[in-house]
Design a protein around this motif. Structure first.
Motif, PDB file in Angstrom:
ATOM      1  N   VAL A 294      56.752  37.469  15.803  1.00  0.00           N
ATOM      2  CA  VAL A 294      55.827  38.306  15.048  1.00  0.00           C
ATOM      3  C   VAL A 294      55.745  37.749  13.637  1.00  0.00           C
ATOM      4  O   VAL A 294      56.755  37.579  12.972  1.00  0.00           O
ATOM      5  CB  VAL A 294      56.311  39.763  15.018  1.00  0.00           C
ATOM      6  CG1 VAL A 294      55.346  40.628  14.220  1.00  0.00           C
ATOM      7  CG2 VAL A 294      56.470  40.284  16.425  1.00  0.00           C
TER       8      VAL A 294
ATOM      9  N   LYS B  67      52.918  39.625   7.600  1.00  0.00           N
ATOM     10  CA  LYS B  67      52.058  39.181   6.497  1.00  0.00           C
ATOM     11  C   LYS B  67      52.161  40.153   5.344  1.00  0.00           C
ATOM     12  O   LYS B  67      52.504  41.317   5.528  1.00  0.00           O
ATOM     13  CB  LYS B  67      50.612  39.129   6.992  1.00  0.00           C
ATOM     14  CG  LYS B  67      50.509  38.293   8.258  1.00  0.00           C
ATOM     15  CD  LYS B  67      49.256  37.480   8.284  1.00  0.00           C
ATOM     16  CE  LYS B  67      49.297  36.493   9.413  1.00  0.00           C
ATOM     17  NZ  LYS B  67      48.217  36.709  10.359  1.00  0.00           N
ATOM     18  N   MET B  68      51.827  39.675   4.179  1.00  0.00           N
ATOM     19  CA  MET B  68      51.835  40.533   2.995  1.00  0.00           C
ATOM     20  C   MET B  68      50.854  41.683   3.227  1.00  0.00           C
ATOM     21  O   MET B  68      49.675  41.458   3.456  1.00  0.00           O
ATOM     22  CB  MET B  68      51.406  39.710   1.780  1.00  0.00           C
ATOM     23  CG  MET B  68      51.493  40.475   0.486  1.00  0.00           C
ATOM     24  SD  MET B  68      53.207  40.847   0.069  1.00  0.00           S
ATOM     25  CE  MET B  68      52.993  41.472  -1.578  1.00  0.00           C
ATOM     26  N   PRO B  69      51.356  42.933   3.205  1.00  0.00           N
ATOM     27  CA  PRO B  69      50.466  44.051   3.492  1.00  0.00           C
ATOM     28  C   PRO B  69      49.718  44.513   2.239  1.00  0.00           C
ATOM     29  O   PRO B  69      50.183  44.316   1.123  1.00  0.00           O
ATOM     30  CB  PRO B  69      51.442  45.130   3.947  1.00  0.00           C
ATOM     31  CG  PRO B  69      52.688  44.833   3.188  1.00  0.00           C
ATOM     32  CD  PRO B  69      52.728  43.352   2.941  1.00  0.00           C
ATOM     33  N   SER B  70      48.586  45.110   2.481  1.00  0.00           N
ATOM     34  CA  SER B  70      47.867  45.764   1.389  1.00  0.00           C
ATOM     35  C   SER B  70      48.290  47.224   1.411  1.00  0.00           C
ATOM     36  O   SER B  70      47.897  47.974   2.282  1.00  0.00           O
ATOM     37  CB  SER B  70      46.371  45.629   1.629  1.00  0.00           C
ATOM     38  OG  SER B  70      45.685  46.551   0.841  1.00  0.00           O
TER      39      SER B  70
ATOM     40  N   THR C 164      45.155  43.373  -4.106  1.00  0.00           N
ATOM     41  CA  THR C 164      44.784  42.053  -3.590  1.00  0.00           C
ATOM     42  C   THR C 164      45.993  41.135  -3.544  1.00  0.00           C
ATOM     43  O   THR C 164      46.068  40.238  -2.726  1.00  0.00           O
ATOM     44  CB  THR C 164      43.706  41.386  -4.474  1.00  0.00           C
ATOM     45  OG1 THR C 164      44.170  41.401  -5.828  1.00  0.00           O
ATOM     46  CG2 THR C 164      42.395  42.133  -4.392  1.00  0.00           C
TER      47      THR C 164
ATOM     48  N   PHE D  95      57.769  48.734   2.428  1.00  0.00           N
ATOM     49  CA  PHE D  95      57.020  48.126   3.524  1.00  0.00           C
ATOM     50  C   PHE D  95      57.810  48.341   4.804  1.00  0.00           C
ATOM     51  O   PHE D  95      58.876  47.797   4.982  1.00  0.00           O
ATOM     52  CB  PHE D  95      56.805  46.639   3.233  1.00  0.00           C
ATOM     53  CG  PHE D  95      56.149  45.876   4.361  1.00  0.00           C
ATOM     54  CD1 PHE D  95      55.210  46.482   5.183  1.00  0.00           C
ATOM     55  CD2 PHE D  95      56.449  44.545   4.585  1.00  0.00           C
ATOM     56  CE1 PHE D  95      54.598  45.782   6.217  1.00  0.00           C
ATOM     57  CE2 PHE D  95      55.853  43.831   5.608  1.00  0.00           C
ATOM     58  CZ  PHE D  95      54.924  44.453   6.420  1.00  0.00           C
ATOM     59  N   GLU D  96      57.259  49.180   5.683  1.00  0.00           N
ATOM     60  CA  GLU D  96      57.927  49.493   6.949  1.00  0.00           C
ATOM     61  C   GLU D  96      57.353  48.622   8.048  1.00  0.00           C
ATOM     62  O   GLU D  96      56.242  48.139   7.944  1.00  0.00           O
ATOM     63  CB  GLU D  96      57.653  50.946   7.334  1.00  0.00           C
ATOM     64  CG  GLU D  96      58.421  51.944   6.530  1.00  0.00           C
ATOM     65  CD  GLU D  96      58.006  53.353   6.896  1.00  0.00           C
ATOM     66  OE1 GLU D  96      57.538  53.564   8.017  1.00  0.00           O
ATOM     67  OE2 GLU D  96      58.140  54.224   6.037  1.00  0.00           O
ATOM     68  N   THR D  97      58.111  48.466   9.098  1.00  0.00           N
ATOM     69  CA  THR D  97      57.573  47.743  10.242  1.00  0.00           C
ATOM     70  C   THR D  97      57.580  48.635  11.472  1.00  0.00           C
ATOM     71  O   THR D  97      58.363  49.571  11.562  1.00  0.00           O
ATOM     72  CB  THR D  97      58.375  46.463  10.521  1.00  0.00           C
ATOM     73  OG1 THR D  97      57.788  45.816  11.643  1.00  0.00           O
ATOM     74  CG2 THR D  97      59.829  46.754  10.803  1.00  0.00           C
TER      75      THR D  97
ATOM     76  N   GLU E 121      57.705  47.005  14.392  1.00  0.00           N
ATOM     77  CA  GLU E 121      58.179  46.056  15.392  1.00  0.00           C
ATOM     78  C   GLU E 121      59.685  46.198  15.588  1.00  0.00           C
ATOM     79  O   GLU E 121      60.389  46.752  14.749  1.00  0.00           O
ATOM     80  CB  GLU E 121      57.884  44.620  14.936  1.00  0.00           C
ATOM     81  CG  GLU E 121      56.477  44.382  14.476  1.00  0.00           C
ATOM     82  CD  GLU E 121      55.496  44.225  15.622  1.00  0.00           C
ATOM     83  OE1 GLU E 121      55.952  44.164  16.784  1.00  0.00           O
ATOM     84  OE2 GLU E 121      54.293  44.186  15.365  1.00  0.00           O
TER      85      GLU E 121
ATOM     86  N   VAL F 253      47.636  39.173  -0.427  1.00  0.00           N
ATOM     87  CA  VAL F 253      47.593  40.001   0.773  1.00  0.00           C
ATOM     88  C   VAL F 253      47.182  39.122   1.947  1.00  0.00           C
ATOM     89  O   VAL F 253      46.231  38.341   1.841  1.00  0.00           O
ATOM     90  CB  VAL F 253      46.598  41.161   0.588  1.00  0.00           C
ATOM     91  CG1 VAL F 253      46.292  41.826   1.908  1.00  0.00           C
ATOM     92  CG2 VAL F 253      47.143  42.168  -0.394  1.00  0.00           C
TER      93      VAL F 253
END
Lengths: 479, 399
Positions: free
Chosen positions: A43, A46-49, A55, A88-90, A92, A110
């Protein structure tokens, strides 16, 4: 109702372990009703927004490290957006295999790859990214080095030290722009001096393109600048830090990166100062009574600051002059029923304005406690969104720094901000020294009339000069 | 082979001694083709008898439910990731944690029963027959989306699925209307009308219930109670949190919404009730939402992260069902892992398509607004510009 007796709690899970162990012991042949070749899933994180306007952001710190197990709902890292620090949660499950962008990485775009997650049970160490070109953020952190590597330059420098001594500014500029090494080009000037024409000729011959401009890092800057200095043998083994010291005085500088928060503040302040018709009015208040009152209570062991009294007085003045207590709501002005005062607090990353809510309903001591709690948490970045968004009026007090008076910029959608200076001794009307404090109101000329502002300021003056009038409040009926 | 059977028999006896009841039917490969489970007791309102608490589950169904729930979970994870990459924009409400509700209900629905729900609609769209590409591409606004990318998260439709509805609670009277249509057409179809615990406090629900009861409409009012209406917990929002009793004169039933089998049984019971002309029914399905209300809600300011993790660990609909399947030998761990991998592959491919497919052109601006327009002119920006309506796709749910 007889049916109810039939119900029985489902407790099959309790015996789950017994089931599973027997399952394992029996070693039943596993049946595959459809079987795909085991595929290794990686997996890409990626940098989340994490805010609608974000941005790019900063990865503050990772909560997990490489090799840690990750379950759905776990917090991977803290990310600073343009508004706040968010977790930042996942969703996965797996093992955090690789972190590409480490703690305290700024300006991560992002959508750029920040980490890889391996499937649970997989060998996470061997996990690789399918498409390495996606690692854009990594590139940003380590910009491509110009062709002239520091060590190779210095090595060759010894042979051509004479030549490397002198490079004209135009030559230097060209070399830097095209990422060239001066050694590769033959100089045609006196004593083999490299001329601008030589470099231009070389560029034309090789059909070169300028190197894309990257944010200058210490290393790439120095690599060219260092040419001018005679490299010593001991220098070769030492790091870049040493070389900074070797630079001549005028070349000595350091780039300070702007935090997202500072950028947002700058953007908002510019919009405010250019978009809102600022008007100012300043008033001097004799604050001897407040000072004495404070001293008296202090002797009795009750401590509060002048600022706490000012907050209370401003709230009361706003209550008494409601035409100054307005905020914009879209294109309309509204009068909030409560007086919520934002108090400017300086933090490392910039100014933040936590809110003391419902000031009218609170005593001075309570206000003081709230301000101290908010300021403390603001400094460590632990404020929640609702604690610094909103408010109907802002107070900025720089008195403790010895500032006598200043004017502040309105924080929209609010319509006014009070800049409070420090107290000073002046000759009073009676020839005795009096303590005087200046306060400057910046107000939105569209929302608040000059008369309303003046009324508010003189009310505030009255309240601060005789704090006992804070007790009075409104008349229930107009006189 | 004989020894395997013997072992199985031994185990069966062993289990019965523990008064654990599951009865198994064995197939040749050593796995059971059928198993029986007990569900949590249902709570009843104005009902003499409720659904059976002992349910039988076939291996085939079990694998299907598991696959569907996993598919929805992964699809929602993918949607969340795409949103955070700014590829999905606008509204996006995720169903993660509530999968057992739609999968369980769908399992008891007949082909001609209808569904209408609110804007947390991705899972329902999937179980009603749109594949993962149709959902994800709709979210990214691409032409392979189930509404050609024109609707987005709140506006997905398919045969007998009357969509996500963007306005909180507006689907409740619409659901009663669909039930009226089903009754009028003379079928014994039932309309499942879903709303959240937040919308349960709206007046229009009670107006709709009143008419449904008066006219004995075949509608099941289903309250998906996930504990929070946006950021307000049920206790802070509702004077009575026993939503299954809130229909007053409408019979109600309380179901554990984290158990796909309980939901299936209750829905079967409710459909039987409605289809036999006894009028509407209220069903409260108690579930939990893992993500925030929408993408702009981190979901941790009104509840603790520990609370979410506890639900994940103790009540998760997929993990719970997986354990049941394994413990009753309906499937092997390898099989389930295969399903997981297969689902992952399907979603990964769907994400790729949802990112790469084309958006529809401007010429479709006036396409498919009406199913059977009498006047094909469509007003432009001013009254003097006229555009022409055109029909491209099939009209979903058009009579």
């Amino acid at each position: 109702m007889a049916s109810i007796t039939r119900f029985r709690a489902c407790d099959h899970l309790l015996n789950l372990n017994a089931f599973r162990s027997s399952f394992k012991k029996n070693g039943m042949p596993s049946a595959f009703w459809f079987h795909t070749t085991p595929q290794k899933f990686v997996v890409e994180l990626k940098m989340p927004s994490l805010s609608p306007t974000m941005t790019s952001g900063t990865i503050v710190n990772w909560h997990k490290k490489e090799g840690d197990t990750v379950n759905p709902g776990d917090v991977l890292c803290e990310i600073q957006t343009d508004k706040a620090v968010m977790a930042f949660e996942t969703e996965e499950e797996g093992t955090l295999a690789k972190i590409f962008v480490g703690d305290d990485s700024h300006d991560v775009q992002v959508g750029s790859l920040i980490a890889l997650l391996a499937e649970p049970g997989e060998d996470w160490k061997s996990t690789t990214c399918s498409d390495t070109s996606k690692v854009t953020s990594e590139k940003a952190n380590n910009p491509p080095k110009p062709n002239c590597d520091v060590s190779s330059l210095e090595h060759q420098d010894k042979k051509n030290s004479k030549r490397a001594m002198t490079l004209g500014p135009a030559v230097r500029n060209l070399l830097e722009r095209y990422g060239l090494s001066p050694i590769a080009i033959l100089g045609s000037g006196p004593r083999g001096l490299l001329l601008k024409g030589d470099v231009l000729h070389y560029i034309q011959k090789e059909n070169l393109k300028p190197v894309p401009i990257v944010s200058p890092t210490a290393e790439s800057k120095i690599s060219l600048k260092a040419i001018g200095t005679e490299p010593k043998k001991s220098d070769l083994s030492k790091g870049t830090m040493k070389k900074i010291q070797n630079l001549t005085h005028e070349q000595e500088y350091q780039d300070l990166e702007l935090s997202n928060m500072r950028r947002t503040i700058a953007k908002r302040l510019t919009a405010s100062k250019t978009g809102i018709p600022h008007a100012y009015s300043t008033i001097n208040c004799k604050v001897d009574t407040v000072m004495n009152l404070r001293k008296k209570f202090k002797n009795e062991g009750i401590k509060f600051s002048v600022n706490d009294i000012i907050i209370k007085a401003v709230a009361t003045a706003l209550d008494l002059c409601p035409e100054a207590n307005v905020i914009w709501q879209g294109n309309e002005l509204v009068q909030p029923t409560n007086v919520d005062i934002s108090v400017a607090v300086a933090t490392k990353s910039g100014l933040i304005t936590p809110i003391v809510t419902d000031v009218l309903g609170r005593g001075v001591l309570e206000i003081g406690d709230i301000v101290r709690d908010l300021a403390e948490r603001a400094r460590v970045g632990k404020l929640q969104l609702h604690e610094f968004q909103g408010g109907s009026f802002t107070i900025s007090n720089l008195g403790m720094y010895g500032i006598s008076e200043f004017s502040a910029i309105i924080n929209p959608p609010q319509c006014a901000i009070l800049a409070v200076g420090g107290s000073r001794l002046e000759l009073g009307d009676d020839g005795k020294p009096t303590t005087v404090m200046s306060a400057t109101l910046s107000y939105d000329g569209e929302a608040i009339s000059p008369l309303a502002a003046a009324t508010f300021m003189s009310t505030l003056q009255g309240l601060l000069e005789s704090p006992q009038s804070l007790l009075l409040g409104h008349r229930s009926l107009p006189e | 082979m004989f020894s395997v059977t013997l072992r199985c028999l031994g185990r069966q006896v062993h289990q019965q001694n523990k008064s654990l009841a599951p009865l198994f039917t064995y197939s040749k490969n050593g796995l059971n083709t059928e198993a029986t489970f007990d569900t949590k007791p249902f709570k009843l309102h104005k009902l003499e008898e409720g659904p059976a608490t002992t349910v039988t589950l076939s291996r085939q169904d079990a694998l299907k439910y598991y696959k569907d729930m996993q598919m929805i979970r992964r699809m929602e994870t993918a949607a969340g990731n795409l949103y955070k990459e700014k590829i999905i924009r606008g509204f996006c409400h995720l169903y993660s944690g509530q999968e057992a509700c739609c999968v369980g209900m769908r399992a008891s629905m007949r082909s001609y029963d209808a569904v209408i729900t609110a804007y947390r609609a991705h899972g329902w769209t999937y179980v009603m027959g749109v594949d993962a590409v149709g959902v994800l591409a709709e979210l990214t606004g691409r032409s392979s989306g189930c509404a050609r990318g024109k609707g987005g998260s709140m506006h997905m439709y398919v045969k007998n699925f009357y969509g996500g509805n963007g306005i909180v609670g507006a689907q409740q009277p619409l659901g009663a209307g669909i039930a009226l249509a089903l009754k009028y057409q003379g079928t014994d179809g039932v309309c499942l009308t879903l709303y959240g615990d937040g919308a349960a406090n709206q007046g229009q629900l009670y107006e709709a219930m009143n008419m449904a009861q008066l006219w004995k409409l075949p509608v099941i009012f289903i309250c998906e109670n996930n504990g929070y209406g946006m950021g307000t917990s049920v206790d802070r929002a509702s004077a009575s949190t026993a939503y299954y009793t809130r229909g007053d004169y409408v019979p109600g039933i309380w179901v554990d919404g984290m158990d796909v089998l309980a939901v299936r049984e209750a829905t079967r019971f409710a459909i039987d009730h409605c289809a036999t002309g006894k009028g509407p029914m209220v069903m409260e399905v108690v579930t939990y939402r893992y993500s925030g209300h929408s993408m702009s809600d981190p979901g941790t300011s009104y509840r603790s992260r520990d609370e979410i993790q506890e639900v994940r660990q103790t009540r998760d609909p997929i993990t719970g069902f997986r354990e049941r399947m394994l413990s009753s030998d309906l499937a092997t761990a390898d099989e389930l892992k295969d399903i997981d991998q297969n689902v992952r592959q399907v979603i990964d491919d769907a994400v790729k398509r949802a990112k790469s497919d084309k958006e529809i052109g401007l010429d479709e601006l006036t396409a498919d607004i009406m199913s059977n327009p009498i006047d094909t002119r469509v007003r432009g920006v001013t009254a003097f510009d006229t555009l022409t309506h055109k029909r491209l796709g099939p009209a979903v749910n058009s009579p």
